[in-house]
Write a protein that holds these residues in place. Structure first.
Motif, PDB file in Angstrom:
ATOM      1  N   THR A  35       7.664 -59.630  29.101  1.00 16.75           N
ATOM      2  CA  THR A  35       6.286 -59.219  29.337  1.00 16.75           C
ATOM      3  C   THR A  35       5.656 -58.618  28.080  1.00 16.75           C
ATOM      4  O   THR A  35       4.444 -58.569  27.986  1.00 16.75           O
ATOM      5  CB  THR A  35       6.172 -58.196  30.490  1.00 16.75           C
ATOM      6  N   ARG A  36       6.472 -58.171  27.111  1.00 16.21           N
ATOM      7  CA  ARG A  36       5.895 -57.715  25.835  1.00 16.21           C
ATOM      8  C   ARG A  36       5.608 -58.959  25.009  1.00 16.21           C
ATOM      9  O   ARG A  36       6.499 -59.744  24.707  1.00 16.21           O
ATOM     10  CB  ARG A  36       6.834 -56.801  25.067  1.00 16.21           C
ATOM     11  N   LEU A  37       4.342 -59.127  24.665  1.00 18.77           N
ATOM     12  CA  LEU A  37       3.917 -60.351  24.009  1.00 18.77           C
ATOM     13  C   LEU A  37       3.647 -60.172  22.517  1.00 18.77           C
ATOM     14  O   LEU A  37       3.603 -61.149  21.780  1.00 18.77           O
ATOM     15  CB  LEU A  37       2.658 -60.891  24.691  1.00 18.77           C
ATOM     16  N   GLY A  38       3.436 -58.951  22.091  1.00 21.84           N
ATOM     17  CA  GLY A  38       3.120 -58.689  20.695  1.00 21.84           C
ATOM     18  C   GLY A  38       2.526 -57.312  20.551  1.00 21.84           C
ATOM     19  O   GLY A  38       2.758 -56.440  21.396  1.00 21.84           O
ATOM     20  N   SER A  39       1.724 -57.111  19.503  1.00 27.45           N
ATOM     21  CA  SER A  39       1.121 -55.792  19.292  1.00 27.45           C
ATOM     22  C   SER A  39      -0.212 -55.917  18.575  1.00 27.45           C
ATOM     23  O   SER A  39      -0.532 -56.944  17.980  1.00 27.45           O
ATOM     24  CB  SER A  39       2.068 -54.892  18.503  1.00 27.45           C
ATOM     25  N   ILE A  40      -0.971 -54.828  18.642  1.00 26.79           N
ATOM     26  CA  ILE A  40      -2.212 -54.692  17.899  1.00 26.79           C
ATOM     27  C   ILE A  40      -1.965 -53.574  16.895  1.00 26.79           C
ATOM     28  O   ILE A  40      -1.573 -52.467  17.275  1.00 26.79           O
ATOM     29  CB  ILE A  40      -3.394 -54.310  18.821  1.00 26.79           C
ATOM     30  N   ASP A  41      -2.174 -53.839  15.602  1.00 31.39           N
ATOM     31  CA  ASP A  41      -1.881 -52.847  14.565  1.00 31.39           C
ATOM     32  C   ASP A  41      -2.694 -51.571  14.736  1.00 31.39           C
ATOM     33  O   ASP A  41      -2.146 -50.477  14.689  1.00 31.39           O
ATOM     34  CB  ASP A  41      -2.135 -53.422  13.171  1.00 31.39           C
ATOM     35  N   VAL A  42      -4.009 -51.703  14.917  1.00 29.84           N
ATOM     36  CA  VAL A  42      -4.894 -50.542  15.018  1.00 29.84           C
ATOM     37  C   VAL A  42      -5.939 -50.800  16.098  1.00 29.84           C
ATOM     38  O   VAL A  42      -6.578 -51.848  16.106  1.00 29.84           O
ATOM     39  CB  VAL A  42      -5.611 -50.262  13.676  1.00 29.84           C
ATOM     40  N   VAL A  43      -6.097 -49.827  17.010  1.00 32.28           N
ATOM     41  CA  VAL A  43      -7.139 -49.882  18.041  1.00 32.28           C
ATOM     42  C   VAL A  43      -8.003 -48.636  17.874  1.00 32.28           C
ATOM     43  O   VAL A  43      -7.602 -47.538  18.259  1.00 32.28           O
ATOM     44  CB  VAL A  43      -6.545 -49.926  19.466  1.00 32.28           C
TER      45      VAL A  43
END
Length: 143
Positions: free
Chosen positions: A98-106
């Motif tokens: 279910t973990r698909l990736g990440s966003i560096d900065v939000v």
């Protein structure tokens, strides 16, 4: 006997008080809402070398797009993206994951995000993007 207890007790009180005055920052996990989800084919330069051709492991490259809403008022870094992706026949695209990736900065507020995924070529489109969410911290952990 009393002369040994008093210095130990005093040291404990002083250490406790100093620990109360200076505490390391608390790293609380911050939830980020993901919405307006969609996807598009990867541009050729992104899928080149990432998607095999002519083998059992043929895959299609897609970019998942959407909006990230951070209501914390603080910048979130390394936000993990979780979600479920199904093909047109309701088959899970990413089995047991279910973990698909990440966003560096939000940053605080609403911002755009993109996530590259590879999907087995045998699975039928359109894809269904469900239960997407993200969570991260206000500082980098363990780096």
């Amino acid at each position: 006997m009393r002369s040994r207890i008093f210095p130990a007790l005093l040291a404990s009180v002083v250490i406790g008080f100093l620990g109360w005055l200076w505490a390391p920052p608390a790293w609380a996990m911050i939830q980020v809402e993901l919405f307006d989800l969609g996807y598009k084919d990867c541009p050729a330069e992104l899928s080149e070398g990432m998607v095999s051709s002519g083998s059992i492991q043929d895959a299609n490259c897609f970019i998942v797009t959407g909006k990230a809403k951070n209501t914390s008022g603080k910048t979130v870094v390394d936000a993990d993206i979780f979600g479920r992706i199904y093909d047109a026949n309701d088959n899970r695209v990413m089995q047991n994951r279910t973990r698909l990736g990440s966003i560096d900065v939000v940053p605080p507020g609403v911002s755009d995000f993109e996530l590259r995924i590879s999907v087995p070529a045998a699975l039928k489109t359109p894809l269904k993007l469900e239960q997407f969410k993200a969570s991260g911290f206000t500082g980098r952990i363990g780096r």
